[in-house]
Design a protein around this motif. Structure first.
Motif, short mmCIF file in Angstrom:
data_model
loop_
_atom_site.label_atom_id
_atom_site.label_comp_id
_atom_site.label_asym_id
_atom_site.label_seq_id
_atom_site.Cartn_x
_atom_site.Cartn_y
_atom_site.Cartn_z
N TRP A 265 0.85 -1.18 0.00
CA TRP A 265 0.00 0.00 0.00
C TRP A 265 0.89 1.24 0.00
O TRP A 265 1.37 1.68 1.05
N ASN A 266 1.12 1.79 -1.18
CA ASN A 266 1.94 2.98 -1.34
C ASN A 266 1.07 4.16 -1.79
O ASN A 266 -0.02 3.97 -2.34
N LEU A 267 1.57 5.35 -1.55
CA LEU A 267 0.82 6.56 -1.87
C LEU A 267 0.98 6.95 -3.34
O LEU A 267 2.08 6.87 -3.90
N CYS A 268 -0.13 7.38 -3.94
CA CYS A 268 -0.15 7.88 -5.32
C CYS A 268 -0.93 9.18 -5.37
O CYS A 268 -1.78 9.46 -4.52
N ARG A 269 -0.64 9.97 -6.38
CA ARG A 269 -1.43 11.17 -6.68
C ARG A 269 -2.08 10.97 -8.03
O ARG A 269 -1.42 10.59 -9.00
N LEU A 270 -3.38 11.23 -8.10
CA LEU A 270 -4.16 10.94 -9.30
C LEU A 270 -4.85 12.19 -9.80
O LEU A 270 -5.48 12.92 -9.01
N ASP A 271 -4.75 12.43 -11.11
CA ASP A 271 -5.54 13.49 -11.74
C ASP A 271 -6.89 12.87 -12.13
O ASP A 271 -6.94 12.00 -13.01
N PRO A 272 -7.98 13.29 -11.50
CA PRO A 272 -9.27 12.63 -11.76
C PRO A 272 -9.80 12.88 -13.16
O PRO A 272 -10.71 12.17 -13.62
N ASP A 273 -9.25 13.89 -13.87
CA ASP A 273 -9.72 14.18 -15.23
C ASP A 273 -9.00 13.33 -16.28
O ASP A 273 -9.61 12.83 -17.22
N THR A 274 -7.69 13.16 -16.10
CA THR A 274 -6.91 12.45 -17.10
C THR A 274 -6.59 11.01 -16.69
O THR A 274 -6.24 10.19 -17.55
N GLY A 275 -6.67 10.73 -15.40
CA GLY A 275 -6.30 9.41 -14.91
C GLY A 275 -4.80 9.24 -14.70
O GLY A 275 -4.34 8.17 -14.30
N ASP A 276 -4.02 10.30 -14.98
CA ASP A 276 -2.58 10.22 -14.79
C ASP A 276 -2.26 10.01 -13.31
O ASP A 276 -2.79 10.71 -12.44
N THR A 277 -1.39 9.03 -13.04
CA THR A 277 -1.06 8.67 -11.67
C THR A 277 0.44 8.79 -11.45
O THR A 277 1.24 8.38 -12.28
N GLU A 279 3.41 7.92 -8.57
CA GLU A 279 3.78 7.30 -7.30
C GLU A 279 4.62 8.29 -6.51
O GLU A 279 5.58 8.86 -7.03
N LEU A 280 4.27 8.50 -5.24
CA LEU A 280 4.90 9.55 -4.46
C LEU A 280 6.11 9.08 -3.67
O LEU A 280 7.06 9.83 -3.50
N CYS A 281 6.08 7.86 -3.18
CA CYS A 281 7.21 7.38 -2.38
C CYS A 281 7.21 5.85 -2.41
O CYS A 281 6.87 5.20 -1.41
N PRO A 282 7.56 5.26 -3.55
CA PRO A 282 7.50 3.81 -3.65
C PRO A 282 8.49 3.12 -2.72
O PRO A 282 9.69 3.38 -2.77
N ARG A 283 7.96 2.29 -1.85
CA ARG A 283 8.78 1.55 -0.90
C ARG A 283 8.13 0.21 -0.61
O ARG A 283 6.91 0.08 -0.75
N GLU A 284 8.90 -0.74 -0.14
CA GLU A 284 8.35 -2.00 0.33
C GLU A 284 7.93 -1.81 1.79
O GLU A 284 8.48 -2.42 2.71
N GLU A 285 6.99 -0.92 1.97
CA GLU A 285 6.39 -0.62 3.26
C GLU A 285 4.91 -0.37 3.03
O GLU A 285 4.47 -0.08 1.91
N GLU A 286 4.15 -0.43 4.10
CA GLU A 286 2.71 -0.15 4.01
C GLU A 286 2.45 1.30 4.45
O GLU A 286 2.88 1.70 5.54
N PHE A 287 1.74 2.05 3.60
CA PHE A 287 1.31 3.40 3.92
C PHE A 287 -0.20 3.42 4.21
O PHE A 287 -0.81 4.48 4.25
#
Length: 662
Positions: A265-277, A279-287
């Motif tokens: 479970w990593n954090l992402c930022r999504l543009d709801p209009d375009t669907g562009d995503t 990844e903010l801090c990819p790690r082998e950890e749970e956010f």
């Protein structure tokens, strides 16, 4: 110099009453202007949850009994209150009262008792509400937007869930038709609507049977019309194999979400209009974590664009993430477990956290200064900390070489030690869920045993949360196999290495942990006895009409489709394997449990009858799934200790002898 005395017979200042009085934790923190509100447990008051107010000057008050602020949506509940400050009249708060599940309004600075906003329904389990958001500018008198769970019949699965708007003027208190539905009911389960900063969009999470929210969810976005209706709802993220347990708007209209598409479970930022995503801090950890309750919060954006996050592998910490640089700065402090209930007020981040040496307390971080302080429920040592256990985090090896995570709590008491050459008894604790997690925190129930000379091993068996999706998925169609094997592997290793007495091992657990305990007692010869607490014992019954809607199809993934593998349901169920049961056991059950009802225990006991197996069955009126009353917890702990005393062969004159029937 410690006195040598048989393990289990040590004297301890941590009695059952003390352990019960410290049970539970603050939950559901939230801001009302500059104030901080939350719910807190009251075990001595029949287990009610008090709504507690902390003003800016540090004054603490609470909504008194009989008010019990707790929702029953999906039976596990969720965020049960919301509040807003007003220019006149002080704050306005709405909350769910446990007894009737109605939504109430409350003016804490007024002289009026809380008044109902929603009606009572005579159908099935009635009308229930959770995850509210106050919108005082909507409608003629303002509205509360929340999740509505509405029963349509008497069966526990005869219900529907939608997003709904409840008028604040009380017009719906006796009139269900005055409640305005916002969503179309396309999903069986939904979270509350998060409204964008410009007020033009709403986002929420939905999912359907047979998936659980940690299997796959969808993020939906709808336009909000001028009349407050939702239009054009569409899925923008998630899917059948992607779990998104939280979504949040940023100030510029983007969506923050936690997704496990990477296996974590990593954090992402999504543009709801375009669907562009992004990844903010990819790690082998749970956010984030499993969504067992509606409205859990693992992250919150700050006004300056930074993000407060809870993260970790196994244990968790609070950090501040720069989403542009991926720089993550963690809080300083001893805390190893944070409750998913983050609150942001300006530059201040508030959470609830505990450590191996302190109970759950309300912690505030001022991100402007980096200063941290305890602002509520501060830990106070009720006894000398020398009586607390010193846990050891360990990784064990299970069948096939797989890793098993566990916390080991050896016996510890400054006044006593075991006789030379005597190994201590150990109790393996299996957590509930099973998609749950045993937290590395001070638990006086564990200290109750360790301070008497009994070791405890908390096992985060395969299927547990906190170690990535692959670890969770180990339990798919393997419930009753992997969990049982992992617990046995830990117990066996402790015995083989000389840490635990191999002849004095026990297992205990509640709910899904009760299942693992019973499955272990009827499927292995590792344990000398066991404690089974509000358990699942008959898969076929529990997988049809003997549990609530939320988990009614959970077994489709844990065991397999009932229609395709009915024999697996029979073969793994402890109720059908009582001929293999040879050791004493204690069964503890709440009489009002809608999740694991007493009928499961009664069927198991009927199958055991006449076999000469020593056992005891303790039931508790007024208790549901998870004991909340101090009197219940005291009796349950003392009964468990008496079982171990009789089976392991030590004296406990300080507790009543548990009568074991045959």
């Amino acid at each position: 110099m410690p006195t040598a005395q048989p393990h289990g017979s040590w004297t301890s200042p941590i009695d059952a009453a003390l352990a019960a009085s410290h049970d539970g934790r603050p939950e559901y923190t939230g801001p009302v202007g500059d104030e901080l509100w939350c719910t807190e447990p009251r075990p001595a008051e029949a287990g009610r949850r008090a709504l507690v107010r902390r003003t800016a000057d540090g004054t603490t008050t609470e909504l008194p009994a009989p008010w019990d602020v707790r929702s029953r949506v999906i039976e596990y509940g969720g965020q049960p209150w919301a509040g807003t400050e007003r220019a006149e009249g002080g704050p306005l708060v709405v909350f769910v009262h446990f007894a009737d599940q109605r939504l109430y309004a409350y003016e804490p600075d007024g002289d009026r008792e809380p008044w109902p906003l929603t009606p009572v329904s005579a159908v099935g389990g009635g009308l229930r509400w959770t995850d509210p958001r106050l919108h005082p500018d909507r409608g003629a008198a303002g509205e509360v937007w929340c999740v509505l769970e509405e029963f349509t019949g008497e069966a526990p699965t005869a219900l529907r869930r939608v997003l709904a708007a409840v008028p604040l003027d009380g017009s719906a208190a006796e009139d269900r038709s005055a409640v305005r539905e916002l969503s179309d009911g396309r999903h069986r389960f939904v979270t509350g609507p998060e409204v964008s900063p410009d007020g033009r969009r709403a986002a929420w999470i939905g999912w359907d049977h047979p998936r659980m929210p940690w299997d796959g969810t969808e993020v939906l976005v709808a336009e909000i019309g001028d009349d407050g209706t939702f239009h054009g709802a569409r899925a923008v993220a998630g899917g059948p194999e992607e779990s998104v347990p939280q979504v949040q708007w940023t100030a510029d209209g983007q969506l923050l979400l936690a997704s496990d598409r990477s296996g974590w479970w990593n954090l992402c930022r999504l543009d709801p209009d375009t669907g562009d995503t992004t990844e903010l801090c990819p790690r082998e950890e749970e956010f984030a974590g499993p969504l067992w309750k509606i409205g859990l919060v693992w992250f919150r954006p700050l006004d300056n664009g930074l993000i407060a996050v809870l993260h970790g592998k196994g244990t968790t910490t609070l950090g501040i993430l720069d989403p542009e640089s991926c720089e993550l700065v963690d809080i300083a402090g001893p805390w190893t477990e944070w409750v998913p209930t983050l609150t942001v007020r300006g530059s201040r981040v508030t959470g609830v956290a505990a450590s191996p040496h302190s109970g759950y307390e309300i912690v505030e971080l001022d991100t402007a200064t980096g200063h941290t302080r305890i602002i509520g429920a501060p830990h106070e040592d009720a006894v000398d900390p020398a009586y607390y256990p010193e846990p050891v985090l360990r990784t064990f090896t299970g069948p096939g070489g797989r890793e098993i995570h566990a916390q080991i709590y050896p016996p510890r008491n400054p006044e006593h030690s075991g006789p030379e050459g005597e190994l201590p008894p150990y109790v393996v604790w299996a957590h509930g869920g099973p998609t749950g997690h045993a937290a590395l925190v001070l638990d006086l129930e564990i200290a109750y045993f360790t301070s008497r000379g009994i070791g405890v091993a908390e096992v985060n068996y395969g299927g547990s949360a906190g170690y990535g999706r692959a670890y969770r998925d180990r339990l798919r169609e393997q419930w009753g196999v992997v969990d049982v094997e992992d617990c046995a592997a830990v117990a066996g290793t402790l015995a083989a290495e000389g840490t635990a007495d191999p002849d004095r091992l026990a297992i205990r657990g509640g709910s899904a942990g009760g299942w693992t305990s019973a499955a272990s007692l009827t499927g292995t010869d590792v344990y000398a006895c066991g404690t089974i607490i509000y358990p699942i014992l008959d898969l076929a019954g529990w997988g049809t009409d003997e549990t609530h809607d939320f988990e009614s199809q959970y077994l489709e993934s844990l065991v397999g489709p009932l229609a395709e593998v009915p024999e697996r349901y029979r073969e793994r169920s402890p109720v059908g394997r009582t001929d293999r049961l040879t050791v004493p056991f204690l069964l503890l059950q709440g009489e009002d449990d809608p999740i694991c009802p007493p009928v499961q225990c009664e069927r198991f006991l009927a199958a055991v009858e006449g076999r000469g197996i020593p056992h005891a069955y303790r039931t508790y009126p007024g208790e549901g799934h998870g004991f909340r009353r101090a009197t219940t917890m005291i009796d349950a702990l003392e009964s468990e200790l008496s079982l171990y005393a009789q089976v392991f062969g030590f004296d406990r004159p300080d507790v009543a002898t548990l009568e074991l029937k045959r």
